[in-house]
Write a protein that holds these residues in place. Sequence first.
Motif, PDB file in Angstrom:
ATOM      1  N   PHE A  76      40.699  45.319  63.913  1.00 48.73           N
ATOM      2  CA  PHE A  76      40.516  44.209  63.065  1.00 48.73           C
ATOM      3  C   PHE A  76      39.594  44.193  62.053  1.00 48.73           C
ATOM      4  CE2 PHE A  76      42.578  42.598  67.200  1.00 48.73           C
ATOM      5  CZ  PHE A  76      43.653  42.420  66.790  1.00 48.73           C
ATOM      6  N   SER A  78      36.769  44.644  59.117  1.00 50.48           N
ATOM      7  CA  SER A  78      36.729  44.641  57.753  1.00 50.48           C
ATOM      8  C   SER A  78      35.295  44.636  57.142  1.00 50.48           C
ATOM      9  CB  SER A  78      37.728  43.743  57.253  1.00 50.48           C
ATOM     10  OG  SER A  78      37.225  42.434  57.606  1.00 50.48           O
ATOM     11  N   GLN A  82      33.336  47.010  59.675  1.00 47.04           N
ATOM     12  CA  GLN A  82      34.026  48.362  59.630  1.00 47.04           C
ATOM     13  C   GLN A  82      33.191  49.524  58.968  1.00 47.04           C
ATOM     14  OE1 GLN A  82      37.529  48.699  56.432  1.00 47.04           O
ATOM     15  NE2 GLN A  82      38.842  49.708  58.276  1.00 47.04           N
ATOM     16  N   SER A 186      40.937  51.107  51.101  1.00 45.16           N
ATOM     17  CA  SER A 186      40.991  49.850  51.769  1.00 45.16           C
ATOM     18  C   SER A 186      40.763  49.869  53.110  1.00 45.16           C
ATOM     19  CB  SER A 186      42.686  49.377  51.549  1.00 45.16           C
ATOM     20  OG  SER A 186      43.399  50.354  52.390  1.00 45.16           O
ATOM     21  N   ARG A 187      40.905  48.594  53.856  1.00 40.55           N
ATOM     22  CA  ARG A 187      40.622  48.455  55.128  1.00 40.55           C
ATOM     23  C   ARG A 187      41.598  49.093  56.014  1.00 40.55           C
ATOM     24  NH1 ARG A 187      41.194  46.615  60.165  1.00 40.55           N
ATOM     25  NH2 ARG A 187      43.590  46.658  59.488  1.00 40.55           N
ATOM     26  N   THR A 188      42.963  49.166  55.679  1.00 39.67           N
ATOM     27  CA  THR A 188      43.810  49.943  56.451  1.00 39.67           C
ATOM     28  C   THR A 188      43.817  51.303  56.238  1.00 39.67           C
ATOM     29  OG1 THR A 188      45.450  48.145  55.883  1.00 39.67           O
ATOM     30  CG2 THR A 188      46.405  50.022  56.594  1.00 39.67           C
ATOM     31  N   GLU A 191      40.814  52.632  58.284  1.00 34.90           N
ATOM     32  CA  GLU A 191      40.857  52.984  59.736  1.00 34.90           C
ATOM     33  C   GLU A 191      41.715  53.740  60.159  1.00 34.90           C
ATOM     34  OE1 GLU A 191      41.487  52.316  63.768  1.00 34.90           O
ATOM     35  OE2 GLU A 191      39.761  52.011  62.335  1.00 34.90           O
ATOM     36  N   GLU A 336      45.735  46.979  50.123  1.00 32.32           N
ATOM     37  CA  GLU A 336      44.762  45.772  50.117  1.00 32.32           C
ATOM     38  C   GLU A 336      45.526  44.606  50.818  1.00 32.32           C
ATOM     39  OE1 GLU A 336      41.857  45.548  48.850  1.00 32.32           O
ATOM     40  OE2 GLU A 336      41.752  47.614  48.200  1.00 32.32           O
ATOM     41  N   ASP A 337      46.834  44.483  50.881  1.00 34.82           N
ATOM     42  CA  ASP A 337      47.575  43.388  51.555  1.00 34.82           C
ATOM     43  C   ASP A 337      47.338  43.784  53.166  1.00 34.82           C
ATOM     44  OD1 ASP A 337      49.340  45.681  51.666  1.00 34.82           O
ATOM     45  OD2 ASP A 337      51.126  44.390  51.237  1.00 34.82           O
ATOM     46  N   GLY A 338      46.847  44.861  53.642  1.00 39.00           N
ATOM     47  CA  GLY A 338      47.015  45.158  55.066  1.00 39.00           C
ATOM     48  C   GLY A 338      48.148  45.842  55.532  1.00 39.00           C
TER      49      GLY A 338
END
Length: 470
Positions: A76, A78, A82, A186-188, A191, A336-338
């Motif tokens: 989770f 970010s 992150q 991006s976060r996704t 990770e 960017e939308d996860g």
Amino acid sequence: MPTNIPAPQFTATGFVAPAESAILAGAQLDINTAFGGVLDQSLTTPQGQLAMSEAAIVGDANAQFLALANGVDPAFASGRMQDGIGRLYFLTRLAALPTTLQISCSGGLNVNIPVGAQIQDASGNLYACTTAGTIPASGSITLSFACMTNGPIAVPSSNSVSIYQAISGWDSVTCISGVIGRNVESRTAFELRRQQSVAMNSIGMLDSILGNVLNVSGVVDAYVLDNPTGSPTTIGGVTLGANSLYVCVAGSYTNLAVAQAIWTKKPPGCAYTGNTTATVTDPNPQYSTPPSYSVKFQAAVNTPIFIAVTLKNSSAVPSTALTQIQGAIDNAFSGEDGGIVPRLGSMIFASRFYAGIALLGSWAQIISVQIGCGNNPSATFTGSISGNTLTVSSVASGALAVGQYIADAAGAIVSGTQITAGSGTSWTVSIAQTVASETMYGVVPNQNDVTMNINQEPTFAAANVILTLV
């Protein structure tokens, strides 16, 4: 005096905050009890306003702690949290990069092109020179230019660039080649790269090689596969040699860095399949004459994706609908939308882009979203473009038609180029440019999904989105 405001709980599933309605009820009870239980409980009263303020403060504190608690979980985390987890693995988030071009600068003898000299493409994007140079007796020199805006801006065609800041004696520019830039990781994507980096600690496994290659500066995507059989095998549209290792790499990187990342993790004695070769020298100090090895890998082919969006027409559809839809699709492509980011060898579903478009507003009433790429061309042909004229010399398969997008494997054709008229060997295209004779394909976005070959990196350009209102 004890409070009636419920406390948060630490359970097996983590930090659980009470509902804000329960917090408000507890604050009201506290205040009413303090004044003898005779207060009006209406929220419009002064005591009601105090209770709501107290509930909002407590609720916000709980929300802040919940964000902190979630931030220590890689699933989770970010932003800065992150980034902190990434540092434990010696990883940093990949910064946004500009599209870079190799530009042939022509002009008079000894004319100096300084760092910062600017050129412009047909879309108005500015590029600044990153390596100064002086035009020699041959009349031209090739220099690097970087777009002044970070992100995945398409590489312009050879003759669609021009000098923006005049320098005496500098006459013309031609785009030789380029590498598409990228958005900030991006976060996704970060990770996923962290998960894959764990495999870097092992040797010999495909995941070991993948994790090490993805850690190379400038690499944005990679695909690793092997053929353990004694004969060539075709997998994902690519033929792998017998007993060979296949590594496909996308991004802006140095060939030697990628080759070293492969060599240090690969099992001994295997062959390679690929179109790019770099020589790696064994760094072991015990060798008086260190042995060298030729390492081969595949440079990914940037493959444009074309998307057709059909919406129900109404007076509510804004004039900026196309721009907003392009932005929503771009967010999906970059993660960017996860959601899942389209990658080498992946299957891309048109439905992947529904949610982002639907969230633009009630006016975005989707009838269909369809997708297409060079894997399912309506036509494959040999042609050249001069200005707005496409001349076709031969057709290998399918048939050209008005409305098709035109693309190529080399990326010489400007994104969004579409056939607007014509027939036979002469057609009109929407964007003026100059492209030498080569293999091209015409694409109509008319499928629900496309499967990328394992050497194809899907790319998105806003110009490749067509919007229809019915």
